[in-house]
Motif scaffolding. Structure first.
Motif, PDB file in Angstrom:
ATOM      1  N   THR A  68      32.183  52.271 -58.069  1.00  0.00           N
ATOM      2  CA  THR A  68      33.521  52.113 -57.433  1.00  0.00           C
ATOM      3  C   THR A  68      33.514  51.556 -56.367  1.00  0.00           C
ATOM      4  O   THR A  68      33.777  52.839 -55.505  1.00  0.00           O
ATOM      5  CB  THR A  68      34.229  52.942 -58.368  1.00  0.00           C
ATOM      6  OG1 THR A  68      35.575  51.608 -58.074  1.00  0.00           O
ATOM      7  CG2 THR A  68      34.524  54.566 -57.778  1.00  0.00           C
ATOM      8  N   GLU A  97      36.378  61.939 -64.766  1.00  0.00           N
ATOM      9  CA  GLU A  97      36.528  61.254 -63.344  1.00  0.00           C
ATOM     10  C   GLU A  97      35.893  60.002 -63.790  1.00  0.00           C
ATOM     11  O   GLU A  97      36.575  58.974 -64.142  1.00  0.00           O
ATOM     12  CB  GLU A  97      36.653  61.975 -62.405  1.00  0.00           C
ATOM     13  CG  GLU A  97      37.330  63.160 -61.525  1.00  0.00           C
ATOM     14  CD  GLU A  97      38.723  61.829 -61.292  1.00  0.00           C
ATOM     15  OE1 GLU A  97      38.820  61.150 -61.325  1.00  0.00           O
ATOM     16  OE2 GLU A  97      40.043  62.248 -61.476  1.00  0.00           O
ATOM     17  N   THR A  99      34.387  58.961 -66.357  1.00  0.00           N
ATOM     18  CA  THR A  99      34.632  58.395 -68.170  1.00  0.00           C
ATOM     19  C   THR A  99      35.564  57.463 -68.003  1.00  0.00           C
ATOM     20  O   THR A  99      36.116  56.297 -68.332  1.00  0.00           O
ATOM     21  CB  THR A  99      35.396  59.576 -68.907  1.00  0.00           C
ATOM     22  OG1 THR A  99      33.839  60.112 -68.942  1.00  0.00           O
ATOM     23  CG2 THR A  99      35.429  58.360 -70.609  1.00  0.00           C
ATOM     24  N   GLU A 100      37.430  57.910 -67.265  1.00  0.00           N
ATOM     25  CA  GLU A 100      38.162  57.410 -66.599  1.00  0.00           C
ATOM     26  C   GLU A 100      38.575  55.621 -65.862  1.00  0.00           C
ATOM     27  O   GLU A 100      38.302  55.308 -66.342  1.00  0.00           O
ATOM     28  CB  GLU A 100      38.961  57.813 -66.096  1.00  0.00           C
ATOM     29  CG  GLU A 100      39.974  59.545 -66.686  1.00  0.00           C
ATOM     30  CD  GLU A 100      40.961  60.635 -66.362  1.00  0.00           C
ATOM     31  OE1 GLU A 100      41.835  61.298 -66.986  1.00  0.00           O
ATOM     32  OE2 GLU A 100      41.030  60.424 -65.005  1.00  0.00           O
ATOM     33  N   GLU A 101      36.901  56.534 -64.733  1.00  0.00           N
ATOM     34  CA  GLU A 101      37.519  55.153 -63.373  1.00  0.00           C
ATOM     35  C   GLU A 101      35.953  54.474 -64.760  1.00  0.00           C
ATOM     36  O   GLU A 101      36.546  53.569 -63.585  1.00  0.00           O
ATOM     37  CB  GLU A 101      37.030  55.682 -62.453  1.00  0.00           C
ATOM     38  CG  GLU A 101      38.100  57.114 -61.996  1.00  0.00           C
ATOM     39  CD  GLU A 101      37.901  57.696 -60.358  1.00  0.00           C
ATOM     40  OE1 GLU A 101      36.694  57.059 -60.020  1.00  0.00           O
ATOM     41  OE2 GLU A 101      37.951  58.735 -60.167  1.00  0.00           O
ATOM     42  N   SER A 102      35.837  54.926 -65.644  1.00  0.00           N
ATOM     43  CA  SER A 102      34.098  53.682 -65.797  1.00  0.00           C
ATOM     44  C   SER A 102      34.639  52.962 -66.441  1.00  0.00           C
ATOM     45  O   SER A 102      33.798  52.238 -67.512  1.00  0.00           O
ATOM     46  CB  SER A 102      32.476  54.571 -65.699  1.00  0.00           C
ATOM     47  OG  SER A 102      32.849  55.213 -66.278  1.00  0.00           O
ATOM     48  N   GLY A 103      35.545  53.526 -67.497  1.00  0.00           N
ATOM     49  CA  GLY A 103      35.626  52.973 -69.021  1.00  0.00           C
ATOM     50  C   GLY A 103      34.512  53.125 -69.724  1.00  0.00           C
ATOM     51  O   GLY A 103      34.746  52.449 -70.623  1.00  0.00           O
ATOM     52  N   THR A 154      34.631  49.150 -67.319  1.00  0.00           N
ATOM     53  CA  THR A 154      35.662  48.425 -67.798  1.00  0.00           C
ATOM     54  C   THR A 154      36.249  49.143 -66.251  1.00  0.00           C
ATOM     55  O   THR A 154      36.600  49.997 -66.048  1.00  0.00           O
ATOM     56  CB  THR A 154      36.540  49.288 -68.572  1.00  0.00           C
ATOM     57  OG1 THR A 154      35.857  48.604 -70.214  1.00  0.00           O
ATOM     58  CG2 THR A 154      37.789  48.560 -68.902  1.00  0.00           C
ATOM     59  N   SER A 156      39.161  50.497 -64.169  1.00  0.00           N
ATOM     60  CA  SER A 156      40.320  51.245 -63.944  1.00  0.00           C
ATOM     61  C   SER A 156      41.472  50.867 -62.850  1.00  0.00           C
ATOM     62  O   SER A 156      41.053  49.537 -62.036  1.00  0.00           O
ATOM     63  CB  SER A 156      40.462  52.373 -63.782  1.00  0.00           C
ATOM     64  OG  SER A 156      39.895  53.281 -62.376  1.00  0.00           O
ATOM     65  N   GLU A 157      42.828  50.849 -62.726  1.00  0.00           N
ATOM     66  CA  GLU A 157      43.097  51.083 -62.272  1.00  0.00           C
ATOM     67  C   GLU A 157      43.429  51.242 -60.838  1.00  0.00           C
ATOM     68  O   GLU A 157      43.550  51.199 -59.427  1.00  0.00           O
ATOM     69  CB  GLU A 157      44.738  51.253 -61.736  1.00  0.00           C
ATOM     70  CG  GLU A 157      44.907  52.660 -62.403  1.00  0.00           C
ATOM     71  CD  GLU A 157      46.440  52.517 -63.409  1.00  0.00           C
ATOM     72  OE1 GLU A 157      46.640  53.581 -63.308  1.00  0.00           O
ATOM     73  OE2 GLU A 157      47.114  51.483 -64.252  1.00  0.00           O
ATOM     74  N   GLU A 158      42.233  52.399 -60.633  1.00  0.00           N
ATOM     75  CA  GLU A 158      42.032  53.155 -59.038  1.00  0.00           C
ATOM     76  C   GLU A 158      40.830  52.762 -58.294  1.00  0.00           C
ATOM     77  O   GLU A 158      39.967  53.377 -57.629  1.00  0.00           O
ATOM     78  CB  GLU A 158      41.397  54.370 -59.727  1.00  0.00           C
ATOM     79  CG  GLU A 158      42.400  55.605 -60.445  1.00  0.00           C
ATOM     80  CD  GLU A 158      42.283  56.486 -60.914  1.00  0.00           C
ATOM     81  OE1 GLU A 158      41.353  57.329 -60.417  1.00  0.00           O
ATOM     82  OE2 GLU A 158      42.448  57.057 -61.981  1.00  0.00           O
ATOM     83  N   SER A 159      40.690  51.677 -59.145  1.00  0.00           N
ATOM     84  CA  SER A 159      39.322  50.950 -58.245  1.00  0.00           C
ATOM     85  C   SER A 159      39.630  49.467 -57.899  1.00  0.00           C
ATOM     86  O   SER A 159      40.557  48.604 -58.903  1.00  0.00           O
ATOM     87  CB  SER A 159      38.357  51.077 -59.090  1.00  0.00           C
ATOM     88  OG  SER A 159      37.075  50.371 -58.535  1.00  0.00           O
TER      89      SER A 159
END
Length: 190
Positions: A68, A97, A99-103, A154, A156-159
């Protein structure tokens, strides 16, 4: 068992790789000292340092890694961040983390004896979110997350960006820590 107890157990049970003249073993001992001195040592409120959890997402079948582009750091990194109250295990925080950041659903952490297996440790200075927050130190426990076959990431808004890279063609903006973690992941999944 509390998250603090699990972090202590994970670090006590972990055998540091012997390829770095003892630096990983010294970090392991430093992290354990930190947790002994700080019952709140896993929370971002613990200053000047706190434990964080991250995971590098790999696809061993295609010899690639998902990174990311971090908006604040401006570098390609593994997924990771702060522990949250709902995290029961340190490995679970890293998996959440990732899972959330990679989708990507269905990520699986490498394990040993049925427990998530840390791959490396990395200590680095950061500014956690919030204008009034002083610079502090992340004591990062790094894991390897294996992506399921056909996984599609996918952003995320963190990247700023999210991309697969060949193990042999990491981006220029990946630092020494990421390169070491990818090499270790490659070794563990090879």
């Amino acid at each position: 068992m509390t998250l603090h107890d699990d972090a202590v157990r994970a670090l006590k049970d972990w055998t540091a790789p012997e390829t770095d003249d003892g630096a990983q073993e010294q970090l392991r001992l430093d992290y354990l000292d930190h947790l002994l001195a700080h019952p709140d040592g896993l929370w971002r409120s613990c200053l000047p340092a706190h434990i964080t959890a991250s995971a590098v997402v790999v696809d061993p079948a295609h010899e690639r890694v998902l990174l990311t582009l971090h908006p604040k750091v401006g570098r390609w990194l593994q997924m990771g961040g702060h522990c949250e109250p709902e995290d029961a295990l340190l490995g679970a925080a890293a998996l959440r983390e990732a899972t959330e950041e990679s989708g990507i659903a269905g990520l699986r952490l490498l394990e040993s004896d049925g427990r998530p297996l840390p791959a490396r440790l990395d200590r680095h200075r950061v500014h956690c979110p919030g204008r009034d927050r002083p610079e502090n130190v992340h004591l990062d426990v790094q894991y390897v997350a294996v992506a399921p076959a056909g996984a599609e990431a996918t952003i995320s808004e963190e990247s700023l960006d999210l991309r697969w890279f060949s193990y042999d063609a990491l981006p220029e903006l990946a630092d020494r820590s990421v390169r070491s973690l990818v090499a270790r992941a490659r070794e563990l999944t090879g």
